[in-house]
Design an enzyme around this catalytic site. Structure first.
Site, PDB file in Angstrom:
ATOM      1  N   TYR A   1     -22.285 -56.645  -0.218  1.00  0.00           N
ATOM      2  CA  TYR A   1     -22.805 -58.499  -0.970  1.00  0.00           C
ATOM      3  C   TYR A   1     -23.885 -58.181   0.091  1.00  0.00           C
ATOM      4  O   TYR A   1     -24.851 -58.878  -1.537  1.00  0.00           O
ATOM      5  CB  TYR A   1     -21.970 -59.474  -0.880  1.00  0.00           C
ATOM      6  CG  TYR A   1     -20.846 -59.042  -1.753  1.00  0.00           C
ATOM      7  CD1 TYR A   1     -19.853 -57.604  -2.360  1.00  0.00           C
ATOM      8  CD2 TYR A   1     -19.267 -59.502  -1.743  1.00  0.00           C
ATOM      9  CE1 TYR A   1     -18.816 -57.736  -2.535  1.00  0.00           C
ATOM     10  CE2 TYR A   1     -18.408 -59.890  -1.784  1.00  0.00           C
ATOM     11  CZ  TYR A   1     -17.551 -58.384  -2.105  1.00  0.00           C
ATOM     12  OH  TYR A   1     -16.374 -58.531  -2.784  1.00  0.00           O
TER      13      TYR A   1
ATOM     14  N   HIS B   1     -12.833 -52.632   3.588  1.00  0.00           N
ATOM     15  CA  HIS B   1     -13.271 -52.421   1.741  1.00  0.00           C
ATOM     16  C   HIS B   1     -12.698 -52.037   0.924  1.00  0.00           C
ATOM     17  O   HIS B   1     -11.848 -51.899  -0.585  1.00  0.00           O
ATOM     18  CB  HIS B   1     -15.132 -52.966   1.951  1.00  0.00           C
ATOM     19  CG  HIS B   1     -15.211 -53.925   0.774  1.00  0.00           C
ATOM     20  ND1 HIS B   1     -16.913 -54.197   0.777  1.00  0.00           N
ATOM     21  CD2 HIS B   1     -14.641 -53.568  -0.888  1.00  0.00           C
ATOM     22  CE1 HIS B   1     -16.482 -54.972  -0.550  1.00  0.00           C
ATOM     23  NE2 HIS B   1     -15.563 -54.449  -1.098  1.00  0.00           N
TER      24      HIS B   1
END
Ligand SMILES: NC(=O)c1ccc[n+]([C@@H]2O[C@H](COP(=O)([O-])OP(=O)(O)OC[C@H]3O[C@@H](n4cnc5c(N)ncnc54)[C@H](OP(=O)(O)O)[C@@H]3O)[C@@H](O)[C@H]2O)c1
Length: 290
Positions: A54, A112
């Site tokens: 992110y 992830h």
């Protein structure tokens, strides 16, 4: 924080307590992350979900540092990105996340995405867990089959699998497997990212209205009432507060049955079982776009 926002915990498979509701920062611009997270903490959120990918761990860390909250009162989640899975980079990337977050430890770190050498990434998580740098480790976007594999062959059974879950894809079959393995169910996209008319959905709106709540609140309440951890994202303070105010009412059997009928039992946002999606996604990872 008012009394309505007292957030219950669930116990993970290693005994660590995790809040049922948190604040997600996917697509929160790095420059705005500090202010957004500061707002969320002030509104009453005590869990923040970020990720290496992110690009906003640093902003999250700044907000944590200036919040005045005790470290043990905040639950911080981050995720190891695919490009960091290989070789020594996996362990190094954990230390880099801690440095960007300004923390000695994170509460939960996840693999992830199930691509590339994620077993090596997971082994680095296990090592950091043993060293006390991470209080619980887990995975994200793992199908039931991949979850079964890693739960069977890794040393530490993942504490959490964070998967797309919302009223339109409720993940009941996956949840059965998670329950069997002792893996907590964490939702990403709990508001379906607004897709498919989520906020104007008549079933959600009616269930909410019955309790003086919005469609968003009914959708989130539905998840937490099923023991699904939810991490809605909003950059707006009033929506942060709205999404938090779900612990002062309960959906009844009729509401649960009605919302249950919205389940299309298939992905709405990301289909990890679709070769075309995988081709696009792997290309995005390989080119550094993700
Ligand atoms: N593990 C993964 O692969 C993965 C993938 C995706 C997401 N995640 C995590 O899950 C978190 C949540 O998922 P998400 O951000 O994708 O989607 P989401 O929380 O389902 O939806 C966020 C969207 O809904 C809007 N919104 C939020 N609250 C609202 C409300 N009460 N009324 C109307 N609109 C509202 C937001 O707009 P505004 O911001 O403009 O309010 C934003 O456009 C992420 O932030 C991230 O931490 C993880």
């Amino acid at each position: 924080m008012n009394a309505n926002t007292a957030i219950p915990n669930i116990a993970l498979n290693n005994g660590v307590d995790m809040p049922l509701l948190g604040y997600g920062v996917f697509q929160v611009e790095p420059a705005k992350a500090e202010a957004c997270v500061a707002n969320a903490l002030e509104a009453g959120y005590r869990m923040i979900d970020t990720a290496q990918a992110y690009g906003n761990e640093e902003g999250v860390g700044k907000a944590l540092a200036s919040s005045g909250l005790a470290r043990e009162d905040i639950f911080v989640v981050t995720k190891m990105w695919v490009s960091n899975f290989k070789g020594a980079e996996a362990a190094a990337s954990i230390d880099a996340s801690l440095e960007r977050l300004g923390l000695d430890y994170v509460d939960l770190m996840l693999i992830h995405q199930p691509y590339s050498d994620y077993y090596n990434g997971y082994r680095a998580l296990e090592q950091a867990y043993a060293e006390g740098k991470i209080r619980a480790i887990g995975v994200s976007n793992f199908s039931p089959s991949r979850l079964m594999d890693i739960a069977a062959f890794a040393d530490v059974v993942p504490a959490v699998n964070q998967i797309e879950t919302h009223a339109f894809w409720q993940q009941r079959p996956a949840r059965e497997v998670m329950d069997r393995l002792g893996v907590a169910h964490m939702s990403w996209g709990p508001l379906a990212e607004g897709a498919n008319g989520f906020f104007a959905n008549p079933v959600l709106a009616a269930a909410g209205a019955k309790h003086g709540k919005t469609a968003a609140q009914a959708g989130l309440r539905y998840l937490v009432q099923r023991g699904v951890v939810a991490i809605p994202k909003s950059v707006r303070r009033e929506r942060m507060e709205e999404n938090l105010a779900i612990f002062d009412f309960e959906l009844d059997a009729e509401d649960l049955a009605a919302i249950g009928t919205l389940d299309a039992n298939k992905p709405l946002i990301a289909n990890h079982e679709d070769p075309d999606f995988n081709e696009w996604f792997i290309e995005a990872i390989s080119s550094g776009q993700w």
